[in-house]
Design a protein around this motif. Structure first.
Motif, PDB file in Angstrom:
ATOM      1  N   PHE A  67       0.859  -1.178   0.000  1.00  0.00           N
ATOM      2  CA  PHE A  67       0.000   0.000   0.000  1.00  0.00           C
ATOM      3  C   PHE A  67       0.896   1.229   0.000  1.00  0.00           C
ATOM      4  CE2 PHE A  67      -2.224   3.229   2.772  1.00  0.00           C
ATOM      5  CZ  PHE A  67      -3.080   3.680   1.766  1.00  0.00           C
ATOM      6  N   LEU A  68       0.831   2.015  -1.047  1.00  0.00           N
ATOM      7  CA  LEU A  68       1.592   3.263  -1.063  1.00  0.00           C
ATOM      8  C   LEU A  68       0.794   4.301  -0.281  1.00  0.00           C
ATOM      9  CD1 LEU A  68       3.982   4.993  -1.927  1.00  0.00           C
ATOM     10  CD2 LEU A  68       2.698   5.600  -3.983  1.00  0.00           C
ATOM     11  N   LYS A  69       1.354   4.680   0.857  1.00  0.00           N
ATOM     12  CA  LYS A  69       0.631   5.569   1.779  1.00  0.00           C
ATOM     13  C   LYS A  69       0.874   7.021   1.373  1.00  0.00           C
ATOM     14  CE  LYS A  69      -0.112   6.173   6.767  1.00  0.00           C
ATOM     15  NZ  LYS A  69      -0.229   7.630   6.758  1.00  0.00           N
ATOM     16  N   VAL A  70       0.108   7.436   0.384  1.00  0.00           N
ATOM     17  CA  VAL A  70       0.223   8.812  -0.120  1.00  0.00           C
ATOM     18  C   VAL A  70      -0.220   9.790   0.972  1.00  0.00           C
ATOM     19  CG1 VAL A  70      -0.877  10.421  -1.742  1.00  0.00           C
ATOM     20  CG2 VAL A  70      -0.014   8.222  -2.561  1.00  0.00           C
ATOM     21  N   HIS A  71       0.553  10.845   1.154  1.00  0.00           N
ATOM     22  CA  HIS A  71       0.269  11.791   2.241  1.00  0.00           C
ATOM     23  C   HIS A  71      -1.066  12.515   2.075  1.00  0.00           C
ATOM     24  CE1 HIS A  71       4.519  11.200   3.055  1.00  0.00           C
ATOM     25  NE2 HIS A  71       4.309  11.746   4.241  1.00  0.00           N
ATOM     26  N   LYS A  72      -1.717  12.769   3.199  1.00  0.00           N
ATOM     27  CA  LYS A  72      -2.932  13.577   3.306  1.00  0.00           C
ATOM     28  C   LYS A  72      -4.080  13.102   2.422  1.00  0.00           C
ATOM     29  CE  LYS A  72      -2.406  15.705   6.088  1.00  0.00           C
ATOM     30  NZ  LYS A  72      -2.173  15.157   7.457  1.00  0.00           N
ATOM     31  N   SER A  73      -4.179  11.788   2.294  1.00  0.00           N
ATOM     32  CA  SER A  73      -5.191  11.254   1.376  1.00  0.00           C
ATOM     33  C   SER A  73      -6.056  10.187   2.054  1.00  0.00           C
ATOM     34  CB  SER A  73      -4.494  10.642   0.160  1.00  0.00           C
ATOM     35  OG  SER A  73      -3.712   9.564   0.613  1.00  0.00           O
ATOM     36  N   ALA A  74      -6.209  10.281   3.368  1.00  0.00           N
ATOM     37  CA  ALA A  74      -6.939   9.270   4.144  1.00  0.00           C
ATOM     38  C   ALA A  74      -6.141   7.971   4.257  1.00  0.00           C
ATOM     39  CB  ALA A  74      -8.337   8.984   3.578  1.00  0.00           C
ATOM     40  N   SER A  75      -4.840   8.080   4.055  1.00  0.00           N
ATOM     41  CA  SER A  75      -4.018   6.872   4.033  1.00  0.00           C
ATOM     42  C   SER A  75      -3.857   6.252   5.424  1.00  0.00           C
ATOM     43  CB  SER A  75      -2.651   7.183   3.434  1.00  0.00           C
ATOM     44  OG  SER A  75      -1.943   8.089   4.259  1.00  0.00           O
ATOM     45  N   SER A  76      -3.969   7.062   6.479  1.00  0.00           N
ATOM     46  CA  SER A  76      -3.841   6.476   7.827  1.00  0.00           C
ATOM     47  C   SER A  76      -5.042   5.593   8.132  1.00  0.00           C
ATOM     48  CB  SER A  76      -3.740   7.575   8.887  1.00  0.00           C
ATOM     49  OG  SER A  76      -2.724   8.467   8.549  1.00  0.00           O
ATOM     50  N   THR A  77      -6.183   5.996   7.642  1.00  0.00           N
ATOM     51  CA  THR A  77      -7.386   5.186   7.859  1.00  0.00           C
ATOM     52  C   THR A  77      -7.238   3.840   7.134  1.00  0.00           C
ATOM     53  OG1 THR A  77      -8.625   7.258   7.941  1.00  0.00           O
ATOM     54  CG2 THR A  77      -9.908   5.240   7.730  1.00  0.00           C
ATOM     55  N   VAL A  78      -6.692   3.886   5.930  1.00  0.00           N
ATOM     56  CA  VAL A  78      -6.480   2.630   5.184  1.00  0.00           C
ATOM     57  C   VAL A  78      -5.411   1.783   5.878  1.00  0.00           C
ATOM     58  CG1 VAL A  78      -5.758   1.638   2.978  1.00  0.00           C
ATOM     59  CG2 VAL A  78      -7.150   3.722   2.996  1.00  0.00           C
ATOM     60  N   MET A  79      -4.383   2.453   6.362  1.00  0.00           N
ATOM     61  CA  MET A  79      -3.310   1.716   7.041  1.00  0.00           C
ATOM     62  C   MET A  79      -3.852   0.978   8.262  1.00  0.00           C
ATOM     63  SD  MET A  79       0.005   3.409   8.762  1.00  0.00           S
ATOM     64  CE  MET A  79       1.644   2.751   8.627  1.00  0.00           C
ATOM     65  N   ASN A  80      -4.751   1.639   8.974  1.00  0.00           N
ATOM     66  CA  ASN A  80      -5.362   1.015  10.137  1.00  0.00           C
ATOM     67  C   ASN A  80      -6.089  -0.267   9.750  1.00  0.00           C
ATOM     68  OD1 ASN A  80      -8.451   1.191  11.565  1.00  0.00           O
ATOM     69  ND2 ASN A  80      -6.702   0.807  12.870  1.00  0.00           N
ATOM     70  N   ILE A  81      -6.768  -0.223   8.616  1.00  0.00           N
ATOM     71  CA  ILE A  81      -7.483  -1.411   8.131  1.00  0.00           C
ATOM     72  C   ILE A  81      -6.488  -2.542   7.848  1.00  0.00           C
ATOM     73  CG2 ILE A  81      -8.745  -2.272   6.093  1.00  0.00           C
ATOM     74  CD1 ILE A  81     -10.200   0.483   6.070  1.00  0.00           C
ATOM     75  N   LEU A  82      -5.362  -2.168   7.253  1.00  0.00           N
ATOM     76  CA  LEU A  82      -4.350  -3.192   6.927  1.00  0.00           C
ATOM     77  C   LEU A  82      -3.725  -3.765   8.202  1.00  0.00           C
ATOM     78  CD1 LEU A  82      -2.596  -1.457   3.889  1.00  0.00           C
ATOM     79  CD2 LEU A  82      -4.268  -3.316   3.820  1.00  0.00           C
ATOM     80  N   PHE A  83      -3.447  -2.894   9.164  1.00  0.00           N
ATOM     81  CA  PHE A  83      -2.892  -3.384  10.438  1.00  0.00           C
ATOM     82  C   PHE A  83      -3.854  -4.364  11.103  1.00  0.00           C
ATOM     83  CE2 PHE A  83       0.064   0.426  10.988  1.00  0.00           C
ATOM     84  CZ  PHE A  83       1.196  -0.328  10.819  1.00  0.00           C
ATOM     85  N   ARG A  84      -5.099  -3.961  11.113  1.00  0.00           N
ATOM     86  CA  ARG A  84      -6.095  -4.799  11.792  1.00  0.00           C
ATOM     87  C   ARG A  84      -6.202  -6.158  11.119  1.00  0.00           C
ATOM     88  NH1 ARG A  84     -11.004  -1.699  11.266  1.00  0.00           N
ATOM     89  NH2 ARG A  84     -11.727  -3.133   9.686  1.00  0.00           N
ATOM     90  N   PHE A  85      -6.310  -6.139   9.783  1.00  0.00           N
ATOM     91  CA  PHE A  85      -6.425  -7.394   9.048  1.00  0.00           C
ATOM     92  C   PHE A  85      -5.157  -8.235   9.247  1.00  0.00           C
ATOM     93  CE2 PHE A  85      -6.132 -10.188   5.403  1.00  0.00           C
ATOM     94  CZ  PHE A  85      -7.438 -10.627   5.230  1.00  0.00           C
ATOM     95  N   GLY A  86      -4.006  -7.552   9.174  1.00  0.00           N
ATOM     96  CA  GLY A  86      -2.729  -8.267   9.297  1.00  0.00           C
ATOM     97  C   GLY A  86      -2.577  -8.915  10.645  1.00  0.00           C
ATOM     98  N   GLU A  87      -2.959  -8.186  11.678  1.00  0.00           N
ATOM     99  CA  GLU A  87      -2.793  -8.769  13.005  1.00  0.00           C
ATOM    100  C   GLU A  87      -3.761  -9.932  13.215  1.00  0.00           C
ATOM    101  OE1 GLU A  87      -2.053  -7.376  17.550  1.00  0.00           O
ATOM    102  OE2 GLU A  87      -4.057  -7.208  16.752  1.00  0.00           O
ATOM    103  N   MET A  88      -4.976  -9.751  12.729  1.00  0.00           N
ATOM    104  CA  MET A  88      -5.964 -10.814  12.916  1.00  0.00           C
ATOM    105  C   MET A  88      -5.591 -12.088  12.161  1.00  0.00           C
ATOM    106  SD  MET A  88      -9.552  -8.805  12.909  1.00  0.00           S
ATOM    107  CE  MET A  88     -10.183  -8.042  14.395  1.00  0.00           C
ATOM    108  N   HIS A  89      -4.823 -11.950  11.099  1.00  0.00           N
ATOM    109  CA  HIS A  89      -4.477 -13.124  10.291  1.00  0.00           C
ATOM    110  C   HIS A  89      -2.999 -13.493  10.398  1.00  0.00           C
ATOM    111  CE1 HIS A  89      -8.311 -11.730   8.640  1.00  0.00           C
ATOM    112  NE2 HIS A  89      -8.526 -13.011   8.402  1.00  0.00           N
TER     113      HIS A  89
END
Ligand SMILES: Nc1ncnc2c1ncn2[C@@H]1O[C@H](COP(=O)(O)OS(=O)(=O)O)[C@@H](OP(=O)(O)O)[C@H]1O
Length: 408
Positions: A67-89
């Protein structure tokens, strides 16, 4: 204020970066753009159960992700989703060396910026999602070849307005009082040789690895768009965040709950300004390369939605997603109004924070904290985390708990 993460004393000099940088900084496209990958991820069509499509066909959830975390583009919200999914799996993350919150941004990405990577015995990680300046040949060294690449874009007008407030200390902005003042004479304040100039012009172009002051001729723009298309499987649009999440779960073959989120890193409305039309036009012209990227991929976003989901199902799924988010907000959040609770000492006042309910049941606690933290937060039991700019990451397989300031 410095926005550049110092590179630690790493064992080798930055050879790879230097050679790639030469071309990028002079406006030429990097070598990897010549070998366009024709790459198409098949949409998962997953709707209800993980890995099972609404039409009864099956698909396998994708777990290898860039995931390319482009600045100021709601990327932290997407990153949170990835962290959550990653940790759960139980997935592995390519965390930055030295415990930072970004991969030595604004340098072009190098594999050795990743904790645990060694050129002698290269290790592949499931998910790479911290801020970086994209450089595909290096990224490929740390993720499996099957990885799905995606990012999220934002209208460059709003993106720059956000960047102006957030990076007010950047050299281009520090001497002006308003965005209007900056735009009235941008070349007076903007120095293309300054190390933090990208916060003030074509920030998305920069994050994708290109020169933010590059040529805007149609041929050059086409080459840039083709290069992005060849590297990324799909791009999301933050103005259509919920629609983007439906597309995301479709492309990754995830279920709806996996993409529920609360907006993170949001400013309080008092710091947002409504821009007059004349300023909007100046912003588009000043960020011309970003504007080209945004308009092109906004169009392909909707084409992809048509192709993989269809407008009718999209409407249904967006409704279901919002319903689920409202349920979780009721269960987890005490409030988002900062006047109701003392701001966290490290949370800048202009950023909204969430407070989790006290006294959550054990089962709710796990779920709520996952939904609420940009990283994976493990506060001491009994404390009330007021979250905004905090990233606390724990990956038990890889690292001890780390806690660092997020995105500032
Ligand atoms: N779900 C959703 N939908 C739409 N917009 C959203 C969402 N989540 C976050 N945001 C907005 O994204 C801005 C923060 O972006 P980032 O997290 O990428 O910023 S950072 O670069 O990591 O600092 C920030 O924009 P501004 O408030 O204009 O600054 C957030 O409000």
């Amino acid at each position: 204020m410095s926005f550049t993460q110092p590179i630690p004393n790493l064992p080798q000099p930055l050879q790879a970066e230097d050679s790639y940088k030469t071309d990028l900084e002079t406006g030429f496209l990097p070598g990897w753009t010549e070998a366009f990958k024709v790459k198409e991820v098949t949409a998962g069509e997953g709707q209800q159960a993980r890995g099972v499509t609404s039409q009864g066909k099956t698909c396998k959830p994708k777990t290898d992700i860039v995931f390319l975390k482009v600045h100021k583009s709601a990327s932290s919200t997407v990153m949170n989703i990835l962290f959550r999914f990653g940790e759960m799996h139980n997935l592995t993350f390519a965390f930055p060396q030295g415990g930072g919150y970004q991969l030595y941004y604004p340098y072009h990405f190098l594999a050795r910026f990743v904790q645990g990577f060694s050129p002698l015995s290269p290790r592949r990680f499931n998910i790479l999602c911290h801020h970086m300046r994209f450089l595909q040949p290096e990224v490929q060294k740390v993720v499996p070849s099957s990885a799905v690449y995606f990012s999220i874009l934002r209208n460059p007008v709003q993106l720059m307005e956000s960047s102006f407030v957030y990076y007010k200390g950047a050299s281009a902005f520090s001497r002006v009082r308003s965005l209007e003042e900056f735009l009235s004479q941008p070349w007076r304040y903007y120095d293309p040789t300054s190390g933090d100039r990208h916060y003030a012009r074509n920030l998305m172009t920069f994050d994708f690895g290109f020169n933010p002051d590059g040529d805007v001729s149609p041929e050059r723009v086409q080459l840039m768009l083709k290069a992005i298309e060849s590297s990324f499987d799909f791009l999301l649009i933050s103005e259509y965040f919920d629609e983007s999440m439906v597309l995301l779960k479709e492309m990754l073959c995830w279920d709806l709950d996996s993409v529920v989120s609360f907006p993170l890193n949001s400013r309080d409305s008092s710091t947002k300004s409504l821009l007059p039309d004349s300023v909007v036009e100046k912003l588009k012209a000043w960020n011309r390369l970003d504007w080209e990227i945004y308009t092109h991929f906004n169009r392909t976003f909707w084409e992809r939605i048509e192709r993989h989901i269809g407008r009718e199902r999209l409407r249904r799924e967006v409704r279901a997603l919002r319903q689920r988010q409202a349920e979780l907000a009721r269960a987890c959040l005490q409030g988002t109004d900062q006047s109701l609770f003392p701001p966290h000492p490290k949370c800048p006042r202009q950023l909204l924070a969430y407070t989790l309910f006290l006294g959550l049941q054990e089962t709710q606690w796990g779920y709520c904290r996952h939904c609420n933290s940009p990283g994976l937060l493990r506060p001491a039991r009994g404390t009330v985390p007021a979250l905004c700019g905090f990233l606390a990451v724990q990956d038990s397989q890889q690292f001890m708990q780390k806690c660092s300031v997020f995105s500032l």
